[in-house]
Motif scaffolding. Structure first.
Motif, PDB file in Angstrom:
ATOM      1  N   UNK A 329       0.752  -1.075   0.111  1.00  0.00           N
ATOM      2  CA  UNK A 329       0.077  -0.034   0.256  1.00  0.00           C
ATOM      3  C   UNK A 329       0.991   1.243   0.137  1.00  0.00           C
ATOM      4  N   UNK A 330       2.278   1.107   0.944  1.00  0.00           N
ATOM      5  CA  UNK A 330       2.692   2.536   0.842  1.00  0.00           C
ATOM      6  C   UNK A 330       4.017   2.792  -0.709  1.00  0.00           C
ATOM      7  N   UNK A 331       4.064   1.979  -1.270  1.00  0.00           N
ATOM      8  CA  UNK A 331       5.194   1.832  -2.275  1.00  0.00           C
ATOM      9  C   UNK A 331       4.593   1.569  -3.881  1.00  0.00           C
ATOM     10  N   UNK A 332       3.958   0.790  -3.491  1.00  0.00           N
ATOM     11  CA  UNK A 332       3.026   0.540  -4.710  1.00  0.00           C
ATOM     12  C   UNK A 332       2.364   1.824  -5.472  1.00  0.00           C
ATOM     13  N   UNK A 333       1.960   2.202  -5.329  1.00  0.00           N
ATOM     14  CA  UNK A 333       0.717   3.628  -5.977  1.00  0.00           C
ATOM     15  C   UNK A 333       2.191   5.168  -5.750  1.00  0.00           C
ATOM     16  N   UNK A 334       3.114   4.671  -5.138  1.00  0.00           N
ATOM     17  CA  UNK A 334       4.366   5.785  -4.718  1.00  0.00           C
ATOM     18  C   UNK A 334       3.850   7.201  -5.748  1.00  0.00           C
ATOM     19  N   UNK A 335       3.189   7.369  -7.252  1.00  0.00           N
ATOM     20  CA  UNK A 335       3.454   7.705  -8.611  1.00  0.00           C
ATOM     21  C   UNK A 335       1.684   8.530  -7.946  1.00  0.00           C
ATOM     22  N   UNK A 336       0.934   8.093  -7.624  1.00  0.00           N
ATOM     23  CA  UNK A 336      -0.216   8.629  -7.700  1.00  0.00           C
ATOM     24  C   UNK A 336       0.072   9.255  -5.727  1.00  0.00           C
ATOM     25  N   UNK A 337       0.826   9.209  -4.883  1.00  0.00           N
ATOM     26  CA  UNK A 337       0.681   9.825  -4.070  1.00  0.00           C
ATOM     27  C   UNK A 337       1.400  11.149  -4.641  1.00  0.00           C
ATOM     28  N   UNK A 338       2.618  11.233  -4.876  1.00  0.00           N
ATOM     29  CA  UNK A 338       3.206  11.886  -5.607  1.00  0.00           C
ATOM     30  C   UNK A 338       2.940  13.574  -6.401  1.00  0.00           C
ATOM     31  N   UNK A 339       1.404  12.847  -7.203  1.00  0.00           N
ATOM     32  CA  UNK A 339       1.599  13.928  -7.886  1.00  0.00           C
ATOM     33  C   UNK A 339      -0.360  14.341  -7.073  1.00  0.00           C
ATOM     34  N   UNK A 340      -0.655  14.136  -6.563  1.00  0.00           N
ATOM     35  CA  UNK A 340      -1.550  15.057  -5.306  1.00  0.00           C
ATOM     36  C   UNK A 340      -0.862  16.258  -4.993  1.00  0.00           C
ATOM     37  N   UNK A 341      -0.006  15.780  -4.847  1.00  0.00           N
ATOM     38  CA  UNK A 341       0.640  17.584  -4.514  1.00  0.00           C
ATOM     39  C   UNK A 341       1.465  18.492  -5.411  1.00  0.00           C
ATOM     40  N   UNK A 342       1.866  17.250  -6.832  1.00  0.00           N
ATOM     41  CA  UNK A 342       2.509  18.136  -7.443  1.00  0.00           C
ATOM     42  C   UNK A 342       2.329  17.546  -8.642  1.00  0.00           C
ATOM     43  N   UNK A 343       1.102  18.366  -9.113  1.00  0.00           N
ATOM     44  CA  UNK A 343       0.721  17.865 -10.259  1.00  0.00           C
ATOM     45  C   UNK A 343       1.498  18.480 -11.695  1.00  0.00           C
ATOM     46  N   UNK A 344       1.007  17.700 -12.746  1.00  0.00           N
ATOM     47  CA  UNK A 344       2.523  17.698 -13.640  1.00  0.00           C
ATOM     48  C   UNK A 344       1.541  18.118 -14.661  1.00  0.00           C
ATOM     49  N   UNK A 434       6.521   8.310 -14.760  1.00  0.00           N
ATOM     50  CA  UNK A 434       7.646   9.143 -15.394  1.00  0.00           C
ATOM     51  C   UNK A 434       6.604  10.461 -15.549  1.00  0.00           C
ATOM     52  N   UNK A 435       5.055  10.605 -15.844  1.00  0.00           N
ATOM     53  CA  UNK A 435       4.142  11.613 -15.331  1.00  0.00           C
ATOM     54  C   UNK A 435       4.860  12.399 -13.933  1.00  0.00           C
ATOM     55  N   UNK A 436       5.453  11.937 -13.338  1.00  0.00           N
ATOM     56  CA  UNK A 436       5.513  12.877 -12.108  1.00  0.00           C
ATOM     57  C   UNK A 436       6.838  13.758 -12.715  1.00  0.00           C
ATOM     58  N   UNK A 437       7.810  13.738 -13.593  1.00  0.00           N
ATOM     59  CA  UNK A 437       8.659  14.442 -13.579  1.00  0.00           C
ATOM     60  C   UNK A 437       9.671  13.982 -12.979  1.00  0.00           C
ATOM     61  N   UNK A 438      11.022  15.183 -12.841  1.00  0.00           N
ATOM     62  CA  UNK A 438      12.203  13.948 -12.283  1.00  0.00           C
ATOM     63  C   UNK A 438      12.615  14.999 -11.085  1.00  0.00           C
ATOM     64  N   UNK A 439      12.305  15.983 -10.966  1.00  0.00           N
ATOM     65  CA  UNK A 439      12.389  17.040  -9.593  1.00  0.00           C
ATOM     66  C   UNK A 439      12.292  16.363  -8.637  1.00  0.00           C
ATOM     67  N   UNK A 440      12.054  14.597  -7.940  1.00  0.00           N
ATOM     68  CA  UNK A 440      12.303  14.066  -6.802  1.00  0.00           C
ATOM     69  C   UNK A 440      12.706  12.980  -7.458  1.00  0.00           C
ATOM     70  N   UNK A 441      13.279  11.984  -6.847  1.00  0.00           N
ATOM     71  CA  UNK A 441      12.882  10.604  -6.683  1.00  0.00           C
ATOM     72  C   UNK A 441      12.487   9.454  -6.133  1.00  0.00           C
ATOM     73  N   UNK A 442      11.747   9.986  -4.995  1.00  0.00           N
ATOM     74  CA  UNK A 442      10.526   9.187  -4.365  1.00  0.00           C
ATOM     75  C   UNK A 442       9.978   8.474  -5.020  1.00  0.00           C
ATOM     76  N   UNK A 443       8.882   9.084  -6.164  1.00  0.00           N
ATOM     77  CA  UNK A 443       8.482   8.225  -7.230  1.00  0.00           C
ATOM     78  C   UNK A 443       8.552   7.335  -8.062  1.00  0.00           C
TER      79      UNK A 443
END
Length: 489
Positions: A329-344, A434-443
């Protein structure tokens, strides 16, 4: 149910062309099926090297499991903390804890979340588990058989995964509409995800201990018991292959009805949260569509999953149960978690390209798995890419001493490399990240984890297959020269 506590094995004797669907081991090319890593004929060699291998036994049986059980949950909470409290930045997380004592680090990563556990946390977790158990027990489906186990059992499953998944997601959409009509939102789960993640770690430790005791004192089949390697290893690896409680298969419940159903639920909730905050965002749409498409493919194929390493070889211990309950649950949807607060916003051209590549990757992954299934189901009497399949009929001996036969497929997708299906799976994960971009490694932590996991699994699987099939596996490797990436690796 398990058919026969020590059911005699059938089929695959030379000269007997009649085989049931389980006569050709669990899966074809990677061999994860009815065989144990601890082959009895190796015991003598192991004993003769006991003095030399004793330090390594301590490391493998005690130290490594202990480190994994104690440290990995905190590693996952670092990811949760980075996602919820550090604006999706691993570097921010590191800067906050680098000068703190070990106690203060644990309090930073765990304290606030544990203290925030509330009735809502319990209601969400146990409410969903009740729903999942009811779906598992009440929704009808075709009875399918898993591969023969090392102790000669043939597990049976109700193939109702796709129905459970569709009903669950449809119910979630209906719940969303009802809540919205009353000025409420289901995305509170995302807002309180840190508390939910922390609670799941504690809960999963308790479940694993319960399964450890059950496998020793009240097993569901003869594929159970202590390994002889001590408590720490048994807690980590498990004491039972197919634990069942009141007719519910625990591994199916945790792997499929929890982990791989909670994953799309969280993806959906992240998409709703993003829309509440930013309106329509194409990057969130891409990651949502590709993840849901992949997961839907999984449930369509779920019967095939019952023959994979996760189900047919790995026992129900910390490795599998904690992984499904607390890591997925914490790891697999990481890209979705990240994009909630970092829309690209990436535009229609790149949106189309990424969607096409991602959907094509999912399709190739499914077709590769389907080739194994159809060859197994037809005993090789089928067409692969318009031609008769190129196969190796590999004989082997089980723990009980019976001779069996498996099919190793060396054409189609499986002629390109021995684990080619990992390639589109990793490419797909890249496409929804990749839609999350490359600003952070987390996603990208999920892709890193997935790549390490699959490469490690390929080595683990090939070691097992080499021991199991012997000269047949060597012949297979000569025909299919590459492990994962054709002409590279």
């Amino acid at each position: 149910m398990l058919n026969g506590e020590k059911m005699k094995q059938r089929g695959a004797n030379s000269g007997n062309s009649r085989r049931d669907s389980n006569g050709i081991a669990g899966i074809i090319s990677d061999g994860s099926g009815d065989y144990s890593d601890q082959r009895k004929q190796q015991d003598g060699g192991k004993r003769s090297r006991a003095g030399i291998s004793a330090p390594f036994s301590v490391i493998n049986n005690i130290i490594l499991p202990l480190l994994i059980v104690t440290l990995l949950p905190t590693g996952i909470m670092m990811i949760v903390y980075s996602s919820t409290d550090c604006d999706g930045s691993l570097s921010t997380m590191i800067s906050r804890i680098q000068n703190k004592t070990l106690y203060d680090i644990y309090m930073e990563l765990w304290g606030n979340y544990l203290s925030g556990i509330s009735f809502f946390t319990f209601a969400v977790v146990f409410g969903y588990y009740i729903w999942a158990i009811l779906c598992t027990r009440m929704i009808p489906g075709k009875i399918v058989k898993g591969p023969l186990t090392p102790m000669g059992n043939i597990p049976e499953y109700v193939d109702n995964g796709l129905s459970c998944y569709i009903i669950t997601m449809a119910g979630l959409i209906i719940l969303t509409v009802i809540l919205k009509l009353n000025n409420l939102t289901p995305t509170i789960v995302i807002d309180q995800f840190g508390e939910l993640a922390a609670f799941m770690h504690i809960y999963s430790f308790i479940v694993v201990f319960f399964l450890y005791i059950k496998g020793i004192y009240s097993p569901s089949s003869s594929d159970s018991g202590k390994t002889g390697k001590g408590f720490m290893f048994d807690y980590y690896w498990g004491t039972e292959l197919y634990p069942r409680v009141y007719g519910v298969d625990i591994k199916v419940l945790t792997n499929c009805r929890f982990a791989l159903t909670v994953w799309p639920i969280l993806v959906y909730l992240c998409a709703i949260k993003s829309y509440e905050l930013h309106g329509f965002v194409d990057s969130m749409m891409i990651t949502t569509v590709l993840q849901l498409f992949y997961i839907t493919k999984f449930f369509y194929w779920e019967a095939g999953y019952y023959g994979t390493m996760d189900i047919s070889q790995d026992r129900a211990g910390f490795y599998i149960i904690w992984g499904c309950m607390s890591l997925v649950p914490p790891l697999y949807p990481l890209a979705s978690y990240y994009l909630v607060n970092h829309p690209v916003r990436i535009g229609p051209v790149w949106t189309t390209v990424i969607l096409v590549v991602g959907i094509a990757s999912t399709t190739v992954n499914y077709l590769a798995d389907h080739q194994k299934q159809i060859v197994r189901k037809t005993n090789g009497n089928c067409k692969i890419w318009g031609r008769n399949p190129d196969i190796i009929r590999a004989k082997y001996r089980t723990e009980s001493g019976n001779t069996r036969e498996s099919i190793l497929l060396t054409s189609g997708w499986w002629g390109l490399s021995r684990h080619f299906h990992y390639v589109p799976e990793i490419l797909l994960a890249f496409c929804w990240t990749v839609p999350a971009g490359f600003e952070n490694l987390l996603p990208y932590m999920y892709i890193i984890f997935l790549t390490v996991l699959l490469v490690h699994r390929s080595f683990r699987d090939e070691k097992k297959c080499s021991t199991k099939y012997g000269e047949y596996w060597q012949k297979y490797c000569l025909k299919v020269k590459y492990r994962i990436i054709p002409y590279v690796f």
